[in-house]
Design a protein around this motif. Structure first.
Motif, PDB file in Angstrom:
ATOM      1  N   SER A 241      37.884  42.232  36.726  1.00 13.67           N
ATOM      2  CA  SER A 241      38.618  43.447  36.342  1.00 13.67           C
ATOM      3  C   SER A 241      40.018  43.155  35.820  1.00 13.67           C
ATOM      4  CB  SER A 241      38.714  44.397  37.547  1.00 13.67           C
ATOM      5  OG  SER A 241      39.499  43.810  38.579  1.00 13.67           O
TER       6      SER A 241
ATOM      7  N   ALA B 223      41.985  51.220  35.137  1.00 15.74           N
ATOM      8  CA  ALA B 223      41.352  51.716  36.367  1.00 15.74           C
ATOM      9  C   ALA B 223      39.995  52.348  36.096  1.00 15.74           C
ATOM     10  CB  ALA B 223      42.284  52.704  37.064  1.00 15.74           C
TER      11      ALA B 223
ATOM     12  N   THR C  67      37.451  49.716  35.314  1.00 16.46           N
ATOM     13  CA  THR C  67      37.159  48.924  36.518  1.00 16.46           C
ATOM     14  C   THR C  67      36.155  49.636  37.402  1.00 16.46           C
ATOM     15  OG1 THR C  67      39.304  47.804  36.517  1.00 16.46           O
ATOM     16  CG2 THR C  67      38.149  47.934  38.623  1.00 16.46           C
ATOM     17  N   HIS C  68      36.374  50.926  37.652  1.00 20.40           N
ATOM     18  CA  HIS C  68      35.441  51.681  38.494  1.00 20.40           C
ATOM     19  C   HIS C  68      34.058  51.757  37.839  1.00 20.40           C
ATOM     20  CE1 HIS C  68      38.104  52.833  41.722  1.00 20.40           C
ATOM     21  NE2 HIS C  68      39.014  53.239  40.858  1.00 20.40           N
TER      22      HIS C  68
ATOM     23  N   ASP D 101      42.279  42.471  43.079  1.00 20.94           N
ATOM     24  CA  ASP D 101      42.305  43.886  42.719  1.00 20.94           C
ATOM     25  C   ASP D 101      41.833  44.760  43.884  1.00 20.94           C
ATOM     26  OD1 ASP D 101      42.050  46.397  41.542  1.00 20.94           O
ATOM     27  OD2 ASP D 101      41.235  45.604  39.673  1.00 20.94           O
ATOM     28  N   GLU D 102      42.697  45.640  44.348  1.00 22.07           N
ATOM     29  CA  GLU D 102      42.327  46.530  45.452  1.00 22.07           C
ATOM     30  C   GLU D 102      41.203  47.481  45.058  1.00 22.07           C
ATOM     31  OE1 GLU D 102      45.653  48.491  47.184  1.00 22.07           O
ATOM     32  OE2 GLU D 102      46.660  46.633  47.772  1.00 22.07           O
ATOM     33  N   LYS D 103      41.111  47.811  43.766  1.00 22.46           N
ATOM     34  CA  LYS D 103      40.019  48.685  43.322  1.00 22.46           C
ATOM     35  C   LYS D 103      38.678  47.987  43.518  1.00 22.46           C
ATOM     36  CE  LYS D 103      41.792  49.237  39.182  1.00 22.46           C
ATOM     37  NZ  LYS D 103      43.057  48.496  39.412  1.00 22.46           N
TER      38      LYS D 103
ATOM     39  N   GLY E  15      37.579  47.894  47.125  1.00 21.02           N
ATOM     40  CA  GLY E  15      37.037  49.147  47.635  1.00 21.02           C
ATOM     41  C   GLY E  15      35.526  49.237  47.571  1.00 21.02           C
ATOM     42  N   TYR E  16      34.892  48.363  46.804  1.00 18.15           N
ATOM     43  CA  TYR E  16      33.438  48.365  46.687  1.00 18.15           C
ATOM     44  C   TYR E  16      32.766  47.286  47.526  1.00 18.15           C
ATOM     45  CZ  TYR E  16      33.873  51.555  42.710  1.00 18.15           C
ATOM     46  OH  TYR E  16      34.152  52.642  41.911  1.00 18.15           O
TER      47      TYR E  16
ATOM     48  N   ASN F 190      32.867  55.970  46.483  1.00 20.31           N
ATOM     49  CA  ASN F 190      32.169  56.674  45.403  1.00 20.31           C
ATOM     50  C   ASN F 190      30.697  56.271  45.318  1.00 20.31           C
ATOM     51  OD1 ASN F 190      34.636  57.886  44.577  1.00 20.31           O
ATOM     52  ND2 ASN F 190      35.146  56.041  43.427  1.00 20.31           N
TER      53      ASN F 190
END
Length: 237
Positions: free
Chosen positions: A174, A179, A182-183, A206-208, A211-212, A236
Motif C-alpha cells: 500500500s 486510503a 488501500t482499502h 501501514d495502520e490501514k 486493520g485487516y 469492514n
C-alpha cells in the motif's frame, strides 16, 4: 479449511558481510504460518521484515537455522529448485508494481504463466478469471500507462494470484496508494484469501493494512518482539 503449517521457521539467523565485519539482520527467529493465514510483519526500517520475506520466498537462505516452505528446506534447494518453487507456488506483490510497460494488462498477468505447462486456451481462461477477481476484466487490452495507481496494483495482485499460489508475499503493497485504494486492495486480497485459502504474508508500516490482519508479528532489531493474534480485527468485513 486445512490448517497445517505451510511455513516453518526454526532458529533462523541471517548475517550479511559489512566491510570487515558482519551485520545480523535476523536473530534466532522461530515462527510457523498455517494455511490460509492473513498475517503481517510489522516493525521499523531495519527490523528484518524484508529479509525474512526474502527467505520465505526462496530469494535468500538463512545463515543458521531452517526455513521450511511447503515442505521444502530453503537451504537445500538449488537455484533451479528455488525458481520452480517461486514460479509455481509463491506469488509476490511489491510496492513498485513492476508492470512491463510495452505489454497490455492481459500480457502482464499472463507473463506469470509462460514458464508453466499451460496451453494458450488455459492461460487465457486463467488470466481473465484473475482479472475478474480484481475487477479489471474490462481493461485487459490497456497498457500500464493508462492505469491509475490503484488499478496498477490490482494488476499486480492478479499477476500474483493467476497461478493460484499457496503463498502470497506482499512487501509494503500500500506504500504508493491513497486510503481509498488501500482499502479496496485489502478487501480484494482478503476475499481471495477466504475463497482460495491462500496464505498471505505482508510486510507493512501501514495502520490501514494492519486493520485487516488476523495476526501481527512485531519485529525489532531482527528479533520477534511480539506475536499477536487479532481476534476481531477484520474491519469492514
Amino acid at each position: 479449511m486445512n490448517k497445517e503449517s505451510v511455513i516453518i521457521i526454526e532458529n533462523v539467523t541471517k548475517r550479511f558481510p559489512v566491510g570487515e565485519g558482519e551485520f545480523t539482520a535476523l536473530k534466532n527467529i522461530n515462527l510457523q504460518f498455517k494455511r490460509g493465514e492473513f498475517t503481517g510483519l510489522v516493525g521499523p526500517s531495519g527490523s528484518g521484515k524484508t529479509t525474512l520475506l526474502n527467505i520465505i520466498g526462496s530469494l535468500d537462505s538463512p545463515t543458521e537455522g531452517k526455513a521450511i516452505v511447503l515442505g521444502k528446506n530453503i537451504s537445500d534447494l538449488s537455484h533451479q529448485e528455488s525458481a520452480l518453487l517461486r514460479n509455481k507456488h509463491i506469488g509476490f506483490i511489491f510496492q513498485v508494481y513492476n508492470l512491463l510497460p510495452v505489454y497490455t494488462v492481459f500480457e502482464n498477468v499472463e507473463f506469470a504463466l509462460l514458464l508453466q505447462d499451460y496451453s494458450k486456451e488455459e492461460r487465457k481462461k486463467m488470466v481473465m478469471e484473475a482479472l475478474e477477481w480484481v475487477g479489471l476484466a474490462g481493461m485487459a487490452d490497456k497498457k500500464p500507462d493508462k492505469l491509475s495507481g490503484g488499478e496498477g496494483q490490482r494488476v499486480a495482485i492478479a499477476r500474483a494470484m493467476v497461478k493460484r499460489p499457496e503463498i502470497v508475499i506482499a512487501d509494503e503493497p500500500s506504500a504508493n496508494l491513497d486510503a481509498a485504494n488501500t482499502h479496496a486492495i485489502l478487501k480484494t486480497m482478503k476475499q481471495l484469501n477466504e475463497e482460495l485459502g491462500t496464505t498471505f504474508l505482508f510486510s507493512t508500516h501501514d495502520e490501514k493494512v494492519m486493520g485487516y490482519l488476523e495476526r501481527i508479528i512485531h519485529l525489532r532489531d531482527g528479533a520477534v518482539e511480539e506475536d499477536e493474534i487479532i481476534e476481531a480485527n477484520i474491519i469492514n468485513r
